[in-house]
Design a protein around this motif. Structure first.
Motif, short mmCIF file in Angstrom:
data_model
loop_
_atom_site.label_atom_id
_atom_site.label_comp_id
_atom_site.label_asym_id
_atom_site.label_seq_id
_atom_site.Cartn_x
_atom_site.Cartn_y
_atom_site.Cartn_z
N TYR A 157 -14.81 16.16 -7.22
CA TYR A 157 -13.70 15.46 -6.58
C TYR A 157 -13.61 15.76 -5.06
CZ TYR A 157 -8.82 15.31 -4.66
OH TYR A 157 -7.76 15.16 -4.15
N THR A 158 -13.47 14.39 -4.34
CA THR A 158 -13.63 14.12 -3.04
C THR A 158 -12.09 13.78 -2.45
OG1 THR A 158 -16.03 14.01 -3.08
CG2 THR A 158 -14.79 13.39 -1.38
N ARG A 159 -11.47 14.01 -1.55
CA ARG A 159 -10.18 13.61 -0.94
C ARG A 159 -10.57 13.14 0.57
NH1 ARG A 159 -4.96 13.30 -1.81
NH2 ARG A 159 -3.76 13.16 0.09
N LEU A 160 -10.35 12.08 0.87
CA LEU A 160 -10.54 11.63 2.52
C LEU A 160 -9.31 11.41 2.97
CD1 LEU A 160 -13.16 8.55 2.05
CD2 LEU A 160 -13.41 11.08 2.66
N ASP A 161 -9.17 11.72 4.33
CA ASP A 161 -7.80 11.89 5.09
C ASP A 161 -7.50 10.51 5.35
OD1 ASP A 161 -8.73 10.93 8.14
OD2 ASP A 161 -10.29 12.20 7.12
N ASN A 162 -6.14 10.33 5.40
CA ASN A 162 -5.63 8.90 5.26
C ASN A 162 -6.17 8.31 6.45
OD1 ASN A 162 -4.07 9.33 3.14
ND2 ASN A 162 -2.42 10.35 4.28
N GLY A 163 -6.29 8.93 7.78
CA GLY A 163 -7.05 8.19 8.76
C GLY A 163 -8.14 7.46 8.68
N THR A 164 -9.07 7.94 7.82
CA THR A 164 -10.34 7.53 7.54
C THR A 164 -10.15 6.48 6.69
OG1 THR A 164 -11.42 9.85 7.84
CG2 THR A 164 -12.70 7.98 6.72
N VAL A 165 -9.33 6.55 5.54
CA VAL A 165 -9.18 5.47 4.81
C VAL A 165 -8.45 4.24 5.47
CG1 VAL A 165 -7.87 4.57 2.45
CG2 VAL A 165 -8.96 6.96 2.72
N ASN A 166 -7.40 4.65 6.39
CA ASN A 166 -6.86 3.31 7.06
C ASN A 166 -7.66 2.77 8.10
OD1 ASN A 166 -4.52 3.83 5.59
ND2 ASN A 166 -3.67 5.24 7.10
N ASP A 167 -8.58 3.53 8.58
CA ASP A 167 -9.60 2.78 9.71
C ASP A 167 -10.66 1.92 8.95
OD1 ASP A 167 -8.38 4.53 11.59
OD2 ASP A 167 -9.88 5.88 11.62
N ALA A 168 -10.77 2.21 7.82
CA ALA A 168 -11.65 1.33 7.06
C ALA A 168 -10.98 0.16 6.34
CB ALA A 168 -12.59 2.00 5.85
N LYS A 169 -9.87 -0.26 6.60
CA LYS A 169 -8.97 -1.22 6.09
C LYS A 169 -9.40 -2.60 6.66
CE LYS A 169 -4.80 0.84 4.21
NZ LYS A 169 -3.47 1.06 4.13
N TYR A 170 -9.35 -3.63 5.90
CA TYR A 170 -9.45 -4.88 6.51
C TYR A 170 -8.67 -5.77 5.63
CZ TYR A 170 -12.56 -5.61 2.41
OH TYR A 170 -12.93 -5.65 1.06
N THR A 171 -8.63 -7.20 6.44
CA THR A 171 -7.40 -8.07 5.81
C THR A 171 -8.15 -9.25 4.95
OG1 THR A 171 -5.98 -7.73 7.64
CG2 THR A 171 -5.56 -9.61 6.44
N THR A 172 -7.60 -9.38 3.77
CA THR A 172 -8.32 -10.71 2.94
C THR A 172 -6.96 -11.41 2.58
OG1 THR A 172 -7.49 -9.16 0.95
CG2 THR A 172 -9.69 -8.75 1.72
N TYR A 173 -7.42 -12.72 1.95
CA TYR A 173 -6.38 -13.64 1.93
C TYR A 173 -6.41 -14.20 0.60
CZ TYR A 173 -5.66 -13.65 6.87
OH TYR A 173 -5.36 -13.22 8.29
N PRO A 174 -6.12 -13.61 -0.51
CA PRO A 174 -6.14 -13.94 -1.85
C PRO A 174 -4.96 -15.18 -2.18
CG PRO A 174 -4.79 -11.98 -1.93
CD PRO A 174 -5.21 -12.23 -0.47
N TYR A 175 -5.43 -16.05 -3.01
CA TYR A 175 -4.72 -17.17 -3.45
C TYR A 175 -3.64 -16.71 -4.53
CZ TYR A 175 -3.58 -21.75 -5.40
OH TYR A 175 -3.08 -22.67 -5.67
N ASN A 176 -2.58 -17.13 -4.25
CA ASN A 176 -1.32 -17.03 -4.98
C ASN A 176 -1.00 -18.27 -5.71
OD1 ASN A 176 1.05 -16.39 -6.49
ND2 ASN A 176 2.01 -15.47 -4.68
N PRO A 177 -1.31 -18.48 -7.11
CA PRO A 177 -1.12 -19.53 -7.93
C PRO A 177 0.20 -20.04 -8.05
CG PRO A 177 -1.84 -17.81 -9.25
CD PRO A 177 -1.82 -17.21 -7.96
N LEU A 178 1.15 -19.06 -7.98
CA LEU A 178 2.55 -19.40 -8.25
C LEU A 178 3.23 -20.12 -6.84
CD1 LEU A 178 4.04 -15.84 -9.51
CD2 LEU A 178 3.44 -18.00 -10.74
N THR A 179 2.78 -19.72 -5.76
CA THR A 179 3.14 -20.48 -4.47
C THR A 179 2.16 -21.65 -3.97
OG1 THR A 179 1.90 -18.94 -3.04
CG2 THR A 179 4.32 -18.61 -3.78
#
Length: 454
Positions: A75-97
């Motif tokens: 079991y491995t737990r990462l701190d939130n800072g490391t997880v957040n620093d690795a975030k990136y933005t994606t633009y998925p398609y919403n078929p409803l809109t």
């Protein structure tokens, strides 16, 4: 009525003769004593456990040839800072809109659970595993030979204790005979003194000799008790338990020559076999050291499942499972001559083992010769002592008769009795030493009690 009489007669017969039959059955032979000692000996139990240990070590060495299966769960737990620093933005398609929308995601999970199963199979180790198995097998053989040596040592100890009891009992009888003969002589001396035939000094001399004989008898009885306690200890019985053994104190001529005895010792002595196996192990140790010159090849198979769920569950479209097969070759080719030094050390130990083997052989030859000469010496002493007993008995009889006729003094009788007691003591000492020397020669030759030499 007849039936009751028969039962009564049966009970009466048992009371009269049953106890004597039971007591008679308590007499131990040498073979029975050896068997009891072997069945009860802690040293033999220890040797048996050593054999078991070496057999398990051999099975352990054989198991190294088979694939090894291992597993792990982490079991491995990462701190939130490391997880957040690795975030990136994606633009998925919403078929409803009918349009794309921004979404922040991270390739890292705060909680990671991983399960692994690994199979490892050695393919080539420079023959290291084979050599270790052979060394383990030699260890089993060595333990068995050590047990054989322990048995032979115990058998010798039992024989020495057995013949020691017989010797002590014979010497006790000699002491009793001396007391009885002195009693008879004291009666005659007292009568002569009362009649004024001999002086007070002659009577006192006999009384002093009687006191000395009684002290010798006390010492002889104590010697019997000590030898019986040693015998009981070897048989792991109570030290004060009653001991009654069969009298087998006798003369057994030897037909073997010294060279034949030495040859038998070279063939049968477990100490030579044990050290010879040590030499073989030392030879294998050289091959074991040389195995480090070769590379090793190992086949490794691994299955892994990883997820952010403690139960390793996965969502739709996720594939948490993966597996690998790895062929691993490893070769340490430079260690600043460490391998060469290891081989040289193993060769030195082999030379040492050979020297020890030769020394053991020399010591055993000397041991056989000493035991052989002791046996021959005892044989000659028996013949001399036996003749001396006959002469001393006749000398005592003549002096006793002469004393009664007052043509000899009480000193002559006491001197004759002293010679007779010493002659009897010498005879039984020689006879017991002969039997003990036989036992020691058998042990020196590495043979048992039922060997063809006796």
């Amino acid at each position: 009525m007849i039936k009751k009489i028969s039962i009564f007669l049966g009970i009466l017969f048992f009371l009269l003769f049953g106890s004597s039959i039971i007591l008679g059955s308590d007499e131990l032979t040498l073979e029975e004593s050896i068997k009891i000692a072997l069945d009860q000996s802690l040293s033999i139990y220890s040797a048996k456990e050593e054999i078991k240990a070496k057999e398990f070590e051999e099975l352990s060495a054989k198991a190294d040839f088979l694939p090894k299966l291992s597993s792990s769960y982490t079991y491995t737990r990462l701190d939130n800072g490391t997880v957040n620093d690795a975030k990136y933005t994606t633009y998925p398609y919403n078929p409803l809109t009918g349009s794309h929308f921004p979404r922040s995601v991270s390739p890292l999970d705060t909680n990671t659970y991983q399960f692994n199963i690994t199979v490892t199979q050695p393919l080539f180790t420079g023959w290291r595993l084979t050599i270790l198995r052979e060394i383990a097998s030699l260890g089993v053989d060595t333990a068995k030979i050590q047990k054989e040596a322990a048995i032979q040592d115990l058998v010798l100890n039992v024989k020495e204790a057995y013949f020691g009891i017989l010797k002590a009992e014979k010497l006790e009888n000699v002491a009793k005979q001396a007391v009885e003969q002195l009693k008879a002589n004291l009666v005659v001396s007292q009568a002569f003194y009362d009649e004024g035939i001999i002086a007070k000094n002659d009577l006192l001399q006999t009384e002093v000799q009687m006191a000395q004989a009684r002290q010798n008898l006390i010492k002889a009885k104590n010697g019997v008790e000590i030898t019986k306690s040693l015998f009981n200890k070897l048989l792991r019985r109570g030290l004060n338990q009653r001991v009654k053994i069969k009298d087998i104190l006798d003369y057994y001529p030897i037909s073997l020559l010294l060279d034949q005895c030495i040859e038998k010792a070279g063939q049968n002595r477990p100490e030579i076999k044990e050290v010879s196996l040590n030499v073989m192990s030392a030879e294998k140790a050289i091959d074991l050291a040389k195995s480090s010159y070769y590379p090793s090849v190992t086949l490794v198979g691994n299955y892994q499942r990883e997820a952010d769920d403690i139960l390793l569950g996965s969502g739709p479209g996720e594939d948490p499972d993966n597996w690998t097969i790895t062929l691993k070759g490893e070769w340490t080719f430079w260690e600043w001559r460490k391998k060469r030094h290891d081989v040289a050390a193993a060769r030195a130990k082999l030379a040492k083992a050979n020297y020890i083997l030769n020394e053991i052989k020399d010591n055993i030859q000397l041991e056989v010769k000493e035991a052989y000469l002791s046996l021959r010496e005892a044989e000659k002493n028996i013949q001399v002592a036996k003749k001396a007993v006959v002469q001393a008995e006749e000398n005592f009889r003549m002096n006793e008769e002469r004393y009664k006729q007052q043509v000899a003094t009480s000193t002559d009788v006491l001197d004759a009795l002293t010679l007779l007691t010493q002659a009897r003591t010498n005879y039984f000492n020689a006879l017991s030493e002969h039997n003990i020397a036989w036992a020691r020669l058998e042990r020196a030759m590495g043979i048992g009690y039922d060997a063809e030499t006796k």
